[in-house]
Design an enzyme around this catalytic site. Structure first.
Site, PDB file in Angstrom:
ATOM      1  N   HIS A  78      44.432  39.866  38.528  1.00 57.41           N
ATOM      2  CA  HIS A  78      43.617  40.704  37.717  1.00 57.41           C
ATOM      3  C   HIS A  78      43.310  40.354  36.242  1.00 57.41           C
ATOM      4  O   HIS A  78      42.538  40.489  35.753  1.00 57.41           O
ATOM      5  CB  HIS A  78      43.917  42.375  38.061  1.00 57.41           C
ATOM      6  CG  HIS A  78      44.981  42.694  37.248  1.00 57.41           C
ATOM      7  ND1 HIS A  78      46.263  43.027  37.709  1.00 57.41           N
ATOM      8  CD2 HIS A  78      45.261  43.322  35.937  1.00 57.41           C
ATOM      9  CE1 HIS A  78      46.821  43.500  37.045  1.00 57.41           C
ATOM     10  NE2 HIS A  78      46.402  43.855  35.762  1.00 57.41           N
ATOM     11  N   ASP A 219      49.293  39.578  43.497  1.00 63.83           N
ATOM     12  CA  ASP A 219      48.485  39.831  41.825  1.00 63.83           C
ATOM     13  C   ASP A 219      49.127  38.788  41.119  1.00 63.83           C
ATOM     14  O   ASP A 219      49.960  38.979  40.155  1.00 63.83           O
ATOM     15  CB  ASP A 219      48.804  41.031  41.574  1.00 63.83           C
ATOM     16  CG  ASP A 219      47.903  41.473  40.540  1.00 63.83           C
ATOM     17  OD1 ASP A 219      47.136  40.440  40.235  1.00 63.83           O
ATOM     18  OD2 ASP A 219      47.450  42.703  40.129  1.00 63.83           O
ATOM     19  N   SER A 643      50.875  44.184  32.508  1.00 54.87           N
ATOM     20  CA  SER A 643      50.215  43.302  33.550  1.00 54.87           C
ATOM     21  C   SER A 643      50.476  41.804  33.427  1.00 54.87           C
ATOM     22  O   SER A 643      50.220  41.275  32.221  1.00 54.87           O
ATOM     23  CB  SER A 643      48.808  43.584  33.593  1.00 54.87           C
ATOM     24  OG  SER A 643      48.581  44.788  34.135  1.00 54.87           O
TER      25      SER A 643
END
Length: 711
Positions: A78, A219, A643
């Site tokens: 992402h 991810d 992240s």
């Protein structure tokens, strides 16, 4: 300020996984790190010139790490989604099909605004920032003084290295203005997309599974840093070469088990652990509900405007994903506030704190001052939010930026507003260029029209004074688009070179509107400077008292996250979200099959399903689980910005990537509850297994240094 420095330097050891620690604080945690089983000396972790900190990278909103000597970086899918989207089209859809460059020549530009930042120097400049401040200064005068000091110290830092923009310096505040650190980062401007799996892997479960556990999302994605032939950062060019990473992480496929220690290094965004009870109630009752409604409304408008348009869906995919992620987090915060009365917990803490201050502080007036300043901050925030709702158009935002730049260009560079100096021009240009891949006139028109309609329904007291009469009627917005050239990238960028007089004479609909709205925007900005200056005057006094109070209780003392390099630690751990239910800490590839429905967002690729069916697990099979782990939980303290953060084992080897938190953990931005706070990570074994068995990324597997389990 001498007391503040002494107070922070003597922070006590803690017995919890709470804390997003500045690297230089880690030696204070030596005993705690040793207790949980971390083998790397704390002094080494604190040294930005030594492994593993030299391998940790910021992407300007996400975190990442080098995993090869030739600039290969691993981060979340992402986090690279914008790069994937910008290179995709309806016919060449890398979002759905994935992308793999088998050679450097096939790697694609990540985008004009893509950057990598490598922190190499941090120094305390609090004394320099505070020098010259007097009690008689207004809030605005104080804020401008601090801002000017910051600009001067940044210029000194960047000019010391020459004029090729190799380094980017910044001076964020810590403990809400109690301390300031000057941070120097090498800024790599040529970033390329190397590999991203299909979103059927990288975004498996989509928004349904976002912030949820159990999770089965791969991810991850790979980027590469490129520099000039002299080894220094350079503008994107075919002549550039891969960056020779000073350091990189060894990837460990040896795995983890429940209870194992982990370290996590990255760039967490913002937390609010030290805010007052009334600030929590404002967020819970006013700010977050309004922002959630705005996000839901904007998503609905974009989806309706792109319905039946495959190209439009691709163009706005990254925009929608970003809004959806913010929305899910906001909704999670609201759910967390409903589940646990954090404001009441803070009330009790605040009462105890004020009682302690009454006993230990002669000057207690700062508390009354604090309450008044916080109230003014919240009131102004409402007006700023209303203005943002009324101007929900990419073309209007571009026009406002361009006009402000033209006005600032009339001043000497040192006197220009931060964000509009010469050093900022490449970033402004990149943002304006980015619209090339994420703008359609009918979608922008729909968003602007709907935004004005929502603004008109907001409470009148939140409307900035004088704004209403200057805004167009919602029904007249459609007339703006035939009367503007800002939708054309070349013509939009041409305005970068025009002066303020040309803007004021322009008949371009959006330029004309931006000029009309400018004074209102400046009035809000002036008021914000006054409020921020008062906050900067009072909050440090408050934080100094909070730190002293917490230390008297033996509680952790660390700054709120502010997008700077931090290290946290924890253990692989399950949790109990409610009575009688225990979750985690691992999920496996069999869970992918269980969730697979053949319908979005639970569509697993056929070759992945076949590999699971045939149990082609190889060296990635966990001896306890009997299969390949996908995701795992830890008790590490993380937030947005983490992240892509490297999750390291006790020896500093890469064993996972942080990418999310459990839904029950979202309120950790405000209050850390060690019993239920869990971060969600991609197990590196799943990443390596997909690369080998599904996407055949053999070139990258060979490039990385991978430590496999002993046979």
């Amino acid at each position: 300020m001498a007391l503040a420095g002494l107070t922070l330097a003597s922070s006590p050891l803690v017995q919890a996984d709470e804390g997003q620690w500045q690297p230089h604080q880690l030696p204070q945690l030596k005993a705690e790190l040793k207790r949980i089983g971390i083998a790397i000396p704390a002094e080494k972790l604190a040294d930005l010139s030594k492994h593993p900190m030299t391998a940790i990278v910021s992407l300007g909103g996400c975190s990442a790490s080098f995993v090869s000597p030739t600039g290969l970086v691993v981060t979340n899918h992402h986090c690279a989604y914008g790069a994937v989207q910008r290179n995709s089209s309806a016919e060449k859809n890398y979002i759905a099909n994935g992308f793999l460059a088998k050679s450097p020549a096939q790697e694609l530009p990540a985008g004009p605004d893509s950057r990598m930042y490598i922190t190499d120097k941090v120094e305390n400049v609090t004394e320099q920032i505070m020098r010259g401040i007097t009690p008689s200064m207004s809030g605005k005068q104080r804020h401008e003084h601090v801002e000017n000091r910051i600009k001067n110290l940044i210029a000194e830092c960047e000019q010391a290295d020459g004029k090729d923009q190799a380094y980017r310096c910044s001076i964020p505040s810590f403990h809400r203005g109690l301390e300031y650190y000057r941070i120097r980062q090498m800024m790599i401007r040529d970033v390329r997309l190397v590999y991203a799996p299909s979103d059927k892997i990288g975004n498996y479960g989509g928004e349904v599974d976002n912030f949820e556990w159990p999770r089965h999302t791969g991810d991850y994605a790979f980027l590469r840093a490129y520099v000039g032939k002299d080894g220094r950062p350079a503008d994107p060019s075919p002549d550039n070469v891969p960056y020779q990473s000073k350091d990189f992480l060894t990837v460990s496929a040896q795995g983890l088990k429940n209870g194992d220690p982990i370290l996590l290094a990255g760039y967490p965004g913002l937390t609010s652990r030290y805010k007052l009870p009334e600030e929590i109630r404002y967020a819970r009752d006013v700010s977050y509900p309004a922002r959630a409604f705005e996000s839901r409304s904007d998503i609905s408008v974009i989806e309706a405007a792109t319905a039946g348009n495959a190209e439009g869906k691709v163009r706005y995919a990254s925009v929608v994903k970003g809004i959806q992620n913010r929305l899910k987090k906001t909704e999670g915060l609201l759910a967390g506030f409903a589940r646990k009365d954090i404001a009441a917990i803070k009330d009790a803490q605040d009462a105890e704190f004020r009682s302690w201050v009454a006993q230990h502080y002669a000057d207690k007036d700062f508390l009354k001052d604090l309450d008044a300043v916080i109230a003014s901050d919240m009131a102004l925030t409402e007006e700023e939010f209303a203005y943002s709702v009324a101007s929900n158009s990419d073309l209007l935002k571009s026009a406002r930026t361009l006009y402000r730049l033209a006005l600032e260009n009339q001043k000497p560079d040192a006197e220009r507003k931060a964000g509009f100096q010469q050093r900022d021009l490449p970033f402004i240009t990149a943002r304006l260029s980015r619209l090339e891949q994420s703008y359609l006139p009918n979608v922008d028109q729909a968003r602007f029209t709907a935004g004005l309609q929502r603004y008109n329904k907001l409470a009148a007291k939140t409307h900035p004074q004088g704004l209403d009469v200057l805004l167009p009627l919602p029904e007249s917005v459609s007339a703006f688009y035939p009367m503007t050239e800002l939708g054309d990238t070349v013509k939009r960028l041409a305005w970068l070179k025009k002066d303020a007089a040309e803007f004021r004479a322009s008949q371009d609909a959006f330029i004309h509107l931006a000029v009309k709205l400018h004074d209102i925007g400046m009035q809000l900005e002036d008021r914000r400077q006054e409020v921020d200056g008062n906050l900067e005057r009072v909050i440090p006094k408050y934080m100094q008292a909070v730190i002293a109070w917490k230390q008297s209780q033996g509680k952790p003392v660390y700054p709120d996250a502010n997008s700077t390099l931090r290290v946290t630690y924890g253990t692989v751990a399950p949790y109990s979200p409610r009575d009688g239910v225990t979750k985690g800490p691992f999920t496996t590839v069999e869970g992918i099959v269980e969730k697979h429905t053949g319908k979005t967002p639970f569509i697993a690729p056929d070759n992945l399903l076949a590999a699971i069916k045939d149990k082609r697990y190889g060296v990635y099979k966990d001896s306890v689980l009997g299969t390949v782990p996908v995701n795992f939980l830890s008790s590490a303290d993380t937030t947005g910005g983490n992240s892509g953060s490297a999750v390291l084992n006790k020896n500093g080897e890469l064993i996972g990537l942080n990418f999310d938190s459990t839904y029950e953990s979202i309120t950790k931005d405000w209050y850390f509850d060690s019993a239920i706070t869990r971060a969600i990570h991609v197990d590196i074994r799943y990443m390596l297994w997909v690369m080998q068995e599904v996407d055949h990324a053999d070139n990258l597997l060979k490039e990385m240094r991978i430590r496999y389990p002993a046979k």
